[in-house]
Design a protein around this motif. Structure first.
Motif, PDB file in Angstrom:
ATOM      1  N   GLY A  98      -8.033  -4.476  -6.153  1.00 35.95           N
ATOM      2  CA  GLY A  98      -7.461  -4.732  -7.469  1.00 35.95           C
ATOM      3  C   GLY A  98      -6.467  -3.706  -7.988  1.00 35.95           C
ATOM      4  O   GLY A  98      -5.998  -3.823  -9.121  1.00 35.95           O
ATOM      5  N   TYR A 143      -1.584 -12.870  -7.591  1.00 33.42           N
ATOM      6  CA  TYR A 143      -1.823 -11.621  -6.869  1.00 33.42           C
ATOM      7  C   TYR A 143      -3.046 -11.732  -5.959  1.00 33.42           C
ATOM      8  O   TYR A 143      -4.162 -11.978  -6.423  1.00 33.42           O
ATOM      9  N   LYS A 165       1.189   1.620  -7.661  1.00 31.65           N
ATOM     10  CA  LYS A 165       1.223   0.156  -7.688  1.00 31.65           C
ATOM     11  C   LYS A 165       1.754  -0.383  -9.017  1.00 31.65           C
ATOM     12  O   LYS A 165       2.285  -1.491  -9.083  1.00 31.65           O
ATOM     13  N   LYS A 204       0.827  -1.200   0.000  1.00 33.32           N
ATOM     14  CA  LYS A 204       0.000   0.000   0.000  1.00 33.32           C
ATOM     15  C   LYS A 204       0.867   1.259   0.000  1.00 33.32           C
ATOM     16  O   LYS A 204       0.434   2.323  -0.434  1.00 33.32           O
TER      17      LYS A 204
HETATM   18  C1  LIG Z   1      -4.702  -4.103   0.095  1.00 33.27           C
HETATM   19  C2  LIG Z   1      -4.138  -5.426   0.252  1.00 33.27           C
HETATM   20  C3  LIG Z   1      -4.367  -6.422  -0.698  1.00 33.27           C
HETATM   21  C4  LIG Z   1      -5.198  -6.196  -1.929  1.00 33.27           C
HETATM   22  O1  LIG Z   1      -4.556  -5.325  -2.811  1.00 33.27           O
HETATM   23  P1  LIG Z   1      -5.304  -4.667  -4.048  1.00 33.27           P
HETATM   24  O2  LIG Z   1      -4.193  -4.204  -4.935  1.00 33.27           O
HETATM   25  O3  LIG Z   1      -6.119  -3.546  -3.531  1.00 33.27           O
HETATM   26  O4  LIG Z   1      -6.143  -5.721  -4.677  1.00 33.27           O
HETATM   27  C5  LIG Z   1      -3.777  -7.641  -0.507  1.00 33.27           C
HETATM   28  N1  LIG Z   1      -3.005  -7.877   0.568  1.00 33.27           N
HETATM   29  C6  LIG Z   1      -2.743  -6.946   1.497  1.00 33.27           C
HETATM   30  C7  LIG Z   1      -1.862  -7.283   2.648  1.00 33.27           C
HETATM   31  C8  LIG Z   1      -3.304  -5.682   1.374  1.00 33.27           C
HETATM   32  O5  LIG Z   1      -3.048  -4.757   2.297  1.00 33.27           O
END
Ligand SMILES: *Cc1c(COP(=O)(O)O)cnc(C)c1O
Ligand SMILES: [Zn+2]
Length: 402
Positions: free
Chosen positions: A240, A235, A214, A111
């Motif tokens: 997403g 993933y 991202k 994130k």
């Molecule tokens: C936010 C998050 C996800 C999902 O990621 P997206 O790109 O929003 O699909 C998966 N794993 C963790 C640990 C996250 O914090």
């Protein structure tokens, strides 16, 4: 250094809007806006020079949306290790298995990438206060980048998120509010209040720039594999941003002439208790239905409905990928397997990719020679309660019994 950002474009109706003003979703249809770049002009950027720059995702400045480097709010995100999973690979007879270790990012998850870019750009465009609905990691990351950028942050989390997530957000000085319900309920509270409170809404894919951060995961994969992409990318998919961002990155790299047409099979991994994208994929639908009663040990992928569902599904289908749901038991045993075999203390979301990979090897969707990358999207430290400690007895009277 100069960003080649040119405009924003709706991924659904094609409407274009100016990039250098603040936008959220498409003003006409409410769907996701993408940042577009003048990639013909950007062809003069030297790929090898980017490789030589100081590490971190801001190496890709020309392909990111910030105009003035002074506006960059950074904590050293990006350029995480791509680990060759030699031990697991030996067990699975899969010699080209890798783990992208995103848990090493600031605030312990990928994130950070999205928030570094989105906070920088919003700051550049004059935003002073943010709000975000989050299962934890988006909140921590926004809180940290907000603190570093001198901006005010409001976090809305489901009340059952891991305790560590609550603590971390407030440690950075953000305001924390708990919501009865799931992340989309928290999102509704943000949307109902952002306007009157003067908050910019940083919800997943509701502004155009988190996915730009991202997408650097896609750039890093291309660079790491010497400008050829791996055969499969696993993933753990919630909103997403990552899968959509990487898919966009590959398209940009090809238009720059830096990679060829080969793409990885993009593989969505979700939890059985919350698998809207998996369901839609197998039902042949372009949009996903909201999952009622979403539950899983992996909070980051407990996302019952995603605004970018159609973008995720397009990427999976166009890539020849697939979508897999795994059980919580599989997730928990994969957490210890990754730790035992590879020394990777994975988040439950990241661990979910391992049983998905095993399943696709077993059913022949992937062969053992294909190069695969599992995304460990976050550090297991935040979910440490899921790693029980095994204390062994020591034959000494001073030793405690447990
Ligand atoms: C936010 C998050 C996800 C999902 O990621 P997206 O790109 O929003 O699909 C998966 N794993 C963790 C640990 C996250 O914090
Ligand atoms: Zn539109």
């Amino acid at each position: 250094m100069q960003s080649y950002l040119s405009h924003l474009q709706c991924t659904n109706c094609g409407k274009t809007v100016r990039a250098d003003e603040l936008h959220t979703t498409c003003p006409d249809c409410g769907k996701v806006l993408f940042a577009r770049y003048d990639l013909d002009a950007a062809r003069r950027v030297d790929r090898d020079e980017i490789v030589r720059r100081r590490s971190g995702l801001w190496r890709w400045f020309e392909l990111l949306p910030v105009r003035d480097p002074d506006h960059v709010v950074s904590l050293g995100e990006g350029d995480t290790p791509l680990l060759w999973a030699r031990n697991l690979g030996r067990k699975l007879d899969a010699p080209h298995l890798h783990i992208k270790e995103e848990g090493l990012n600031p605030t312990g998850s990928f994130k950070a990438r999205g928030m570094s870019v989105a906070v920088s750009r919003a700051k550049e465009l004059g935003v002073k206060a943010f709000a975000v609905p989050s299962a934890g990691n988006a909140a921590s990351a926004l809180a940290a980048y907000g603190a570093r950028g001198g901006l005010s942050v409001n976090l809305f989390m489901p009340k059952d998120v891991p305790d560590m997530m609550r603590r971390e957000g407030t440690a950075y000085g953000a305001h924390l509010y708990l919501v009865n319900g799931l992340i989309d309920d928290a999102g509704r509270v943000v949307r109902e209040n952002a306007g009157s409170r003067g908050w910019f809404d940083m919800s997943t894919l509701r502004e155009p720039y988190r996915q730009e951060g991202k997408k650097t995961m896609g750039f890093e994969l291309a660079e790491h594999f010497n400008w050829e992409l791996p055969d499969a990318v696993f993933y753990p998919t919630g909103g997403g941003t990552g899968i959509v961002g990487m898919w966009k990155a590959f398209e940009e790299l090809e238009r720059l002439g830096w990679i060829g047409p080969k793409r990885p099979k993009m593989i969505v991994v979700q939890a059985q208790g919350c698998a809207p994208i998996v369901n839609a994929f197998h039902a042949g639908q372009r949009y996903a239905e909201r999952v009622a009663d979403a539950h899983t040990v992996a909070p980051g992928i407990r996302v019952p409905a995603a605004l970018g569902d159609y973008l995720i599904l397009d990427a999976v289908r166009d890539s020849g990928g697939t979508a897999v749901a795994v059980t919580d038991d599989e997730i928990l045993s994969a957490m210890s397997e990754l730790a035992h075999e590879e020394g990777v203390f994975a988040s439950p979301e990241g661990a979910a990719t391992l049983p998905a990979y095993k399943r696709l090897l077993a059913d022949g969707f992937l062969n053992h020679e294909e190069t695969a990358v599992l995304f460990n999207c976050g550090s297991g430290f935040k979910n440490a309660e899921l790693f029980p400690a095994t204390v062994e007895a020591w034959p000494d009277t001073r030793a405690a019994s447990s």
